[in-house]
Enzyme design. Structure first.
Site, PDB file in Angstrom:
ATOM      1  N   GLY A   1     -40.106 -71.770 -21.221  1.00 40.10           N
ATOM      2  CA  GLY A   1     -39.268 -72.550 -20.309  1.00 40.10           C
ATOM      3  C   GLY A   1     -37.796 -72.634 -20.630  1.00 40.10           C
TER       4      GLY A   1
ATOM      5  CD  GLU B   1     -47.711 -70.606 -23.554  1.00 42.58           C
ATOM      6  OE1 GLU B   1     -47.235 -71.037 -22.475  1.00 42.58           O
ATOM      7  OE2 GLU B   1     -48.869 -70.840 -23.911  1.00 42.58           O
ATOM      8  N   PRO B   2     -42.177 -67.907 -24.570  1.00 41.97           N
ATOM      9  CG  PRO B   2     -40.672 -66.818 -26.000  1.00 41.97           C
ATOM     10  CD  PRO B   2     -42.059 -67.410 -25.953  1.00 41.97           C
TER      11      PRO B   2
ATOM     12  NE  ARG C   1     -36.044 -68.871 -16.252  1.00 42.17           N
ATOM     13  CZ  ARG C   1     -36.293 -68.597 -14.973  1.00 42.17           C
ATOM     14  NH1 ARG C   1     -35.526 -67.769 -14.323  1.00 42.17           N
ATOM     15  NH2 ARG C   1     -37.305 -69.174 -14.347  1.00 42.17           N
TER      16      ARG C   1
ATOM     17  NE  ARG D   1     -35.208 -66.415 -11.020  1.00 40.33           N
ATOM     18  CZ  ARG D   1     -34.149 -67.187 -11.177  1.00 40.33           C
ATOM     19  NH1 ARG D   1     -32.959 -66.656 -11.134  1.00 40.33           N
ATOM     20  NH2 ARG D   1     -34.272 -68.466 -11.391  1.00 40.33           N
TER      21      ARG D   1
ATOM     22  CE1 TYR E   1     -38.776 -70.311  -7.590  1.00 38.88           C
ATOM     23  CE2 TYR E   1     -37.789 -68.347  -8.531  1.00 38.88           C
ATOM     24  CZ  TYR E   1     -38.898 -69.121  -8.288  1.00 38.88           C
ATOM     25  OH  TYR E   1     -40.118 -68.717  -8.755  1.00 38.88           O
TER      26      TYR E   1
ATOM     27  CB  CYS F   1     -36.014 -58.782   9.829  1.00 39.22           C
ATOM     28  SG  CYS F   1     -35.662 -57.071  10.209  1.00 39.22           S
ATOM     29  CD  GLU F   2     -37.865 -63.717   5.955  1.00 37.94           C
ATOM     30  OE1 GLU F   2     -37.417 -64.875   5.817  1.00 37.94           O
ATOM     31  OE2 GLU F   2     -39.057 -63.434   5.985  1.00 37.94           O
TER      32      GLU F   2
ATOM     33  CE1 TYR G   1     -41.493 -65.777 -14.390  1.00 36.27           C
ATOM     34  CE2 TYR G   1     -39.435 -66.242 -15.528  1.00 36.27           C
ATOM     35  CZ  TYR G   1     -40.811 -66.345 -15.448  1.00 36.27           C
ATOM     36  OH  TYR G   1     -41.500 -66.992 -16.433  1.00 36.27           O
TER      37      TYR G   1
HETATM   38  C1  LIG Z   1     -44.214 -69.059 -16.745  1.00 34.60           C
HETATM   39  C2  LIG Z   1     -44.820 -69.555 -17.992  1.00 34.60           C
HETATM   40  C3  LIG Z   1     -44.184 -69.359 -19.219  1.00 34.60           C
HETATM   41  C4  LIG Z   1     -42.831 -68.710 -19.352  1.00 34.60           C
HETATM   42  O1  LIG Z   1     -41.822 -69.473 -18.805  1.00 34.60           O
HETATM   43  P1  LIG Z   1     -40.275 -69.056 -19.013  1.00 34.60           P
HETATM   44  O2  LIG Z   1     -39.537 -70.055 -18.256  1.00 34.60           O
HETATM   45  O3  LIG Z   1     -40.124 -67.684 -18.468  1.00 34.60           O
HETATM   46  O4  LIG Z   1     -40.009 -69.091 -20.482  1.00 34.60           O
HETATM   47  C5  LIG Z   1     -44.830 -69.805 -20.354  1.00 34.60           C
HETATM   48  N1  LIG Z   1     -46.040 -70.419 -20.285  1.00 34.60           N
HETATM   49  C6  LIG Z   1     -46.672 -70.623 -19.131  1.00 34.60           C
HETATM   50  C7  LIG Z   1     -47.979 -71.299 -19.134  1.00 34.60           C
HETATM   51  C8  LIG Z   1     -46.088 -70.213 -17.946  1.00 34.60           C
HETATM   52  O5  LIG Z   1     -46.710 -70.434 -16.789  1.00 34.60           O
END
Ligand SMILES: *Cc1c(COP(=O)(O)O)cnc(C)c1O
Length: 414
Positions: free
Chosen positions: A244, A290-291, A293, A329, A333, A359-360, A388
């Protein structure tokens, strides 16, 4: 037109380069639109993340790259060689991670909708952990494990009931969100023997959202994770703090955003300095990340060329051959991404909307950008799309998927 510090993009003699190769020469060999990735930038970001953890006294961190950010096989192989694990959310991603040479013992399986078939595949591969998001899922894992005569390794994903300040589509840690389990439900389930006949609780996890810039909610959630681990009061192999961490995409993002170093300091102060001291078992749980982005975003650019320009009253459009099906994106978003032209802008610029052929009205990469006067055939680069980007591409309007090209560490194009 600004280029971020760690970007593979740069201007030399007024011409845009990627990993020091003239973009024009790459575009002679690959037809636009395409994604262009820098293996060097990817590994630099992975290295920075890992080193920041180590410097914050986090021992033996396991960094499970979130495949959904970028499942490109060449890039994953490179991360696998660097020692990365994987965070996966489908059997397709499981196969891709294994194909890339990521060890099953470094794979965590997240997601609220794992099917029986997917669970079976994860069990057969021998993954590190199923990050369980409901009791119903735990029941299914237990019964699939029994059928295969295996013990399933599971971790509960905690829903820490925090509001992460990010786009509402990518905030995932509040009680009304579909993700994770509430603390009381986790604790209750531990008393129910039938759930644990063929499963072992080896960890706890969380993930409160993506593109997090202010880490207040993260700090609170990590504190919750630690306090749950104490209440669980049994030996755990790991605590998974999720992903995240946000990326500074440009002027429309909040100015205040956090670096990997600041992020690791928060985790270290909550878990290493505080939680480890109160945890009564000898072996302290290792910390899993779990990175997605923050590792991949900067490593990619989306290269597209101008099909034609169009003017209506005082609106200037550059219509390009890439569209929202290739990179969504901005449309999905309202995300801001820097847009660069192949020739560096001089003093004279025109406020231009860069739009695709779809066409949007949302099919737009950026509005009112100060760019030099453009003509058909000119190259455009959309920055920081390594996360992403391709992974969200579609065939909308029956278009082909964009190509992907990697510049290797040796500067080779493949
Ligand atoms: C999407 C996701 C991530 C990665 O998120 P980033 O914002 O890309 O770091 C990690 N863990 C889980 C469970 C996710 O769904």
């Amino acid at each position: 037109m600004t280029i971020k510090n760690s970007s593979p993009l740069s201007y030399k003699k007024g011409k845009l380069h990627f990993d020091n190769i003239p973009l024009a020469s790459i575009a002679q060999r690959v037809k636009t639109p395409f994604y262009l990735y820098s293996e060097k930038t990817l590994l630099d970001n992975y290295g920075l993340f890992l080193d920041s953890a180590l410097e914050a006294n986090i021992e033996k961190p396991l960094i499970c790259f979130a495949l959904k950010a970028n499942p490109n096989l060449k890039l994953l192989k490179s991360l696998a060689r660097a020692g990365a694990g994987a965070d996966i959310v489908s059997q397709g991603e499981l196969k891709r991670a294994l194909d890339a040479g990521i060890k099953a013992s470094k794979i965590v399986f997240s997601g609220v909708g794992k099917t029986g078939e997917e669970i079976k595949k994860g069990l057969k591969a021998g993954i590190y952990s199923f990050n369980v998001e409901s009791i119903e899922e735990l029941e299914l894992i237990n019964s699939e494990a029994r059928k295969l005569k295996k013990k399933a390794r599971v971790a509960f994903r905690l829903n820490p009931k925090v509001h992460a300040k990010t786009h509402k589509h990518i905030s995932t840690g509040f009680k009304t969100h579909k993700f994770g389990l509430l603390k009381e439900d986790i604790l209750k389930s531990l008393k129910k023997k039938s759930l644990w006949s063929d499963t072992d609780l080896v960890g706890l996890s969380m993930h409160i959202g993506s593109q997090l810039t202010c880490l207040k909610a993260t700090k609170k959630a990590i504190k919750e994770l630690g306090s749950l681990a104490l209440e669980v009061n049994r030996p755990l192999e790991f605590l998974d703090v999720g992903g995240g961490l946000g990326v500074d995409y440009g002027p429309e993002e909040e100015k205040r955003f956090s670096t990997p170093k600041q992020y690791m300091e928060i985790i270290s102060s909550e878990l290493v300095s505080s939680f480890y001291k109160k945890y009564s078992f000898d072996q302290k749980p290792r910390i899993v990340f779990e990175p997605g982005r923050v590792i991949a975003a900067r490593a990619g650019a989306f290269i597209t060329s101008v099909v034609r320009t169009k003017k209506s009253e005082d609106c200037h459009f550059a219509i390009v051959d890439g569209g929202m099906n290739d990179f969504v994106r901005a449309s999905l978003y309202g995300a801001y991404h820097d847009i660069l032209t192949e020739k560096k802008a001089g003093k004279k610029t025109i406020k231009t909307d860069i739009v695709g052929p779809i066409c949007e009205t949302a099919d737009c990469f950026g509005t009112a950008r100060s760019l030099p006067s453009l003509k058909a055939g000119d190259l455009i680069s959309v920055s920081d799309v390594g996360a992403y980007g391709f992974s969200m591409a579609s065939h909308y309007n029956m278009r082909n998927l964009p190509k992907e090209v990697v510049i290797s560490l040796k500067g080779k194009l493949s």
